[in-house]
Structures are given as C-alpha cells and as structure tokens.
Design an enzyme around this catalytic site. Structure first.
Site, PDB file in Angstrom:
ATOM      1  N   LYS A   1     -52.404  26.347  33.353  1.00  0.00           N
ATOM      2  CA  LYS A   1     -51.194  27.127  33.558  1.00  0.00           C
ATOM      3  C   LYS A   1     -51.168  28.274  32.577  1.00  0.00           C
ATOM      4  CE  LYS A   1     -47.296  25.114  34.181  1.00  0.00           C
ATOM      5  NZ  LYS A   1     -47.087  26.241  35.162  1.00  0.00           N
TER       6      LYS A   1
ATOM      7  N   ALA B   1     -48.964  26.178  39.173  1.00  0.00           N
ATOM      8  CA  ALA B   1     -50.174  26.065  38.342  1.00  0.00           C
ATOM      9  C   ALA B   1     -51.197  27.078  38.840  1.00  0.00           C
ATOM     10  CB  ALA B   1     -50.763  24.656  38.407  1.00  0.00           C
TER      11      ALA B   1
ATOM     12  N   GLY C   1     -43.327  31.699  37.814  1.00  0.00           N
ATOM     13  CA  GLY C   1     -44.335  32.132  38.784  1.00  0.00           C
ATOM     14  C   GLY C   1     -43.719  32.303  40.159  1.00  0.00           C
ATOM     15  N   SER C   2     -44.568  32.446  41.174  1.00  0.00           N
ATOM     16  CA  SER C   2     -44.066  32.769  42.518  1.00  0.00           C
ATOM     17  C   SER C   2     -43.834  31.525  43.383  1.00  0.00           C
ATOM     18  CB  SER C   2     -45.072  33.682  43.227  1.00  0.00           C
ATOM     19  OG  SER C   2     -46.310  33.003  43.379  1.00  0.00           O
ATOM     20  N   THR C   3     -44.545  30.443  43.142  1.00  0.00           N
ATOM     21  CA  THR C   3     -44.367  29.256  44.000  1.00  0.00           C
ATOM     22  C   THR C   3     -43.050  28.555  43.708  1.00  0.00           C
ATOM     23  OG1 THR C   3     -46.772  28.990  43.965  1.00  0.00           O
ATOM     24  CG2 THR C   3     -45.469  27.124  44.800  1.00  0.00           C
TER      25      THR C   3
ATOM     26  N   GLU D   1     -43.092  26.308  29.395  1.00  0.00           N
ATOM     27  CA  GLU D   1     -43.379  25.398  30.531  1.00  0.00           C
ATOM     28  C   GLU D   1     -43.887  24.061  30.020  1.00  0.00           C
ATOM     29  OE1 GLU D   1     -46.192  27.766  32.633  1.00  0.00           O
ATOM     30  OE2 GLU D   1     -44.685  28.614  33.993  1.00  0.00           O
TER      31      GLU D   1
ATOM     32  N   LYS E   1     -55.288  26.616  44.703  1.00  0.00           N
ATOM     33  CA  LYS E   1     -55.261  26.040  43.348  1.00  0.00           C
ATOM     34  C   LYS E   1     -55.923  24.663  43.280  1.00  0.00           C
ATOM     35  CE  LYS E   1     -52.426  29.578  42.764  1.00  0.00           C
ATOM     36  NZ  LYS E   1     -51.239  29.441  41.988  1.00  0.00           N
TER      37      LYS E   1
HETATM   38  O1  DER Z   1     -47.911  30.996  34.531  1.00  0.00           O
HETATM   39  C1  DER Z   1     -47.737  29.880  35.032  1.00  0.00           C
HETATM   40  O2  DER Z   1     -47.992  28.813  34.417  1.00  0.00           O
HETATM   41  C2  DER Z   1     -47.312  29.812  36.477  1.00  0.00           C
HETATM   42  O3  DER Z   1     -46.718  28.567  36.737  1.00  0.00           O
HETATM   43  C3  DER Z   1     -48.561  30.010  37.300  1.00  0.00           C
HETATM   44  O4  DER Z   1     -49.534  29.171  36.799  1.00  0.00           O
HETATM   45  C4  DER Z   1     -48.346  29.731  38.766  1.00  0.00           C
HETATM   46  O5  DER Z   1     -47.941  30.927  39.335  1.00  0.00           O
HETATM   47  P1  DER Z   1     -47.912  31.110  40.925  1.00  0.00           P
HETATM   48  O6  DER Z   1     -46.990  30.008  41.438  1.00  0.00           O
HETATM   49  O7  DER Z   1     -47.345  32.470  41.114  1.00  0.00           O
HETATM   50  O8  DER Z   1     -49.314  30.963  41.403  1.00  0.00           O
END
Ligand code: DER
Length: 232
Positions: free
Chosen positions: A98, A87, A30-32, A107, A125
């Site tokens: 997730k 998440a 994901g991006s975080t 994951e 979130k």
């Molecule tokens: O797909 C996933 O489980 C990612 O971790 C997602 O839940 C979080 O993505 P984000 O950091 O881009 O919001």
C-alpha cells in the site's frame, strides 16, 4: 469501464457482507474505497444505521464529510470494528503493498487498530507474489531531513530507492503528515521474505512507516474482469 466496475463490485460486496449497525469504521484512501463509502452511505440512509468513520488521509476525511457520514478520529475511537481500504497489490497470503497514493502511514495505524481489515481491489491487484505486477517499489514514508542517509541504507538492503517527485508540484511529494515518500524496488517478494525486509527497513532511523502490510489483512475482495468477485 471494466476496472471501475470491478472496483465498485468488490467494494459493494465487501460493505454488504461486513458492515453492520453501530460499527466504528476505518475509511482508507485511493479510488476503490470511494465506492465503499458510497455503499456505506447508501446503507446508512436506507437502514438507518449508526456508523462512525475514522479517516486515513485528507482525502478520506473529505470523502466522509461529503458523504454525510459521522466523522471521528483515532484518538476518540482507537478500537475500530472494521477498516475498508484499497491496495496496490495483494499476494496469495493476503500480504499487501500500500502507499501508491502516499497515505500508508495513517492507513497502517487504522488497519492495525481494527478488529477486521478488509481490502477492496480490482483484478489488477491480485498476484501470487508482491511486485509481480506492481512495479513502482515499496512506498516508505521518510522524515525529510533524513532522506539522503535513508536512501543510502535502503541501497545497503539491496533496494533501489527513488524519492517520489510531485507531478504538478516542483520537488518531492509531501504526505499529509509532512514527510517524503521513497519508493524502493526489491524485485519480486516471496511471502516468507516480507517480514525480514519490513523489519530491516523499520530499523533505519528516519524511516517512519513502510507500505508492506505483512499478514495484516483479514480478507480481500477482488472485482474480476468477467464481472465476478473473488474473495480470499
Ligand atoms: O495508497 C494507498 O494505500 C491506496 O489504498 C492504494 O494502494 C489503492 O488505491 P486505488 O484504490 O486507487 O488503487
């Protein structure tokens, strides 16, 4: 912008408080988590740390390689010290949804095999109950040949299942593992209901893994709109 800054602050604080020398570290998707990898790489270089990283997706593997971090895999390191991951939503009891990025199978395997599972996220979130803010349903990885009967059984559990379609790809999304993703809407989910729903979905042949991470996270760092970081 506010959200990216919040993600970065949460990820940096989590890495600064948890990462230490000679750890085996799970890297989520994901991006975080991109910010967590940025901070891990910074600390490895400035403190000459010995860190081994295990990916949870093709994207995570690319992140690790491009950051110049030591890449390994779950077969060589099946006892991780810590896993950092994002998440889609986290409730007040640290349960999480997730799979928004379609990577929850690997994951969950990595998170389950880590001594510490740390979630890093922005303020969007943080919820009291799951599906309060996250309105796209629970992601479920499904064996492609079985998706029609699986959808039928998910409806019997009072879920509203949708096969996840590709955006710039005709037909369904295919995960890194070659499976489909079905997003199932059960409405708002109180913490005490999660285990029952998760087990019921796992009992359906053809369901490979759900995006319900029930009681798995040890800590969550939320970057808030006012610039603070809240840790639960
Ligand atoms: O797909 C996933 O489980 C990612 O971790 C997602 O839940 C979080 O993505 P984000 O950091 O881009 O919001």
């Amino acid at each position: 912008d506010k959200t990216e800054q919040a993600k970065k602050r949460a990820a940096f604080q989590a890495v600064d408080e948890v990462l230490s020398d000679r750890q085996v570290v799970g890297i989520g998707s994901g991006s975080t988590v991109v910010y967590a990898v940025e901070r891990i790489a910074e600390r490895v270089r400035s403190e000459d740390l010995k860190i081994t990283c295990v990916p949870t997706s093709f994207q995570a593997r690319e992140l690790i390689i491009n950051a110049g971090l030591q890449l390994s895999d779950i077969s060589q390191h099946s006892n991780l010290d810590v896993a950092f991951d994002g998440a889609d939503e986290v409730d007040s009891k640290l349960n999480a949804i997730k799979g928004g990025g379609g990577c929850h199978l690997q994951e969950k395997i990595v998170a389950h095999n880590a001594k510490l599972f740390i979630i890093v996220a922005d303020f969007r979130k943080k919820s009291k109950f799951l599906c309060e803010q996250w309105k796209r349903g629970i992601p479920v990885e499904v064996l492609p040949l079985a998706y029609v009967p699986v959808m039928k059984h998910l409806k019997k559990l009072n879920g509203k299942p949708t096969l996840r379609k590709g955006v710039r790809k005709a037909g369904p999304v295919v995960t890194d593992n070659g499976n489909f993703v079905v997003d199932v809407d059960f409405g708002i989910l109180e913490p005490d209901k999660l285990q029952t729903i998760d087990i019921a979905m796992h009992m359906i042949p053809g369901v490979i893994e759900t995006g319900l991470f029930v009681g798995m996270a040890d800590r969550a760092y939320f970057g808030m709109e006012d610039g603070s970081v809240v840790v639960i």
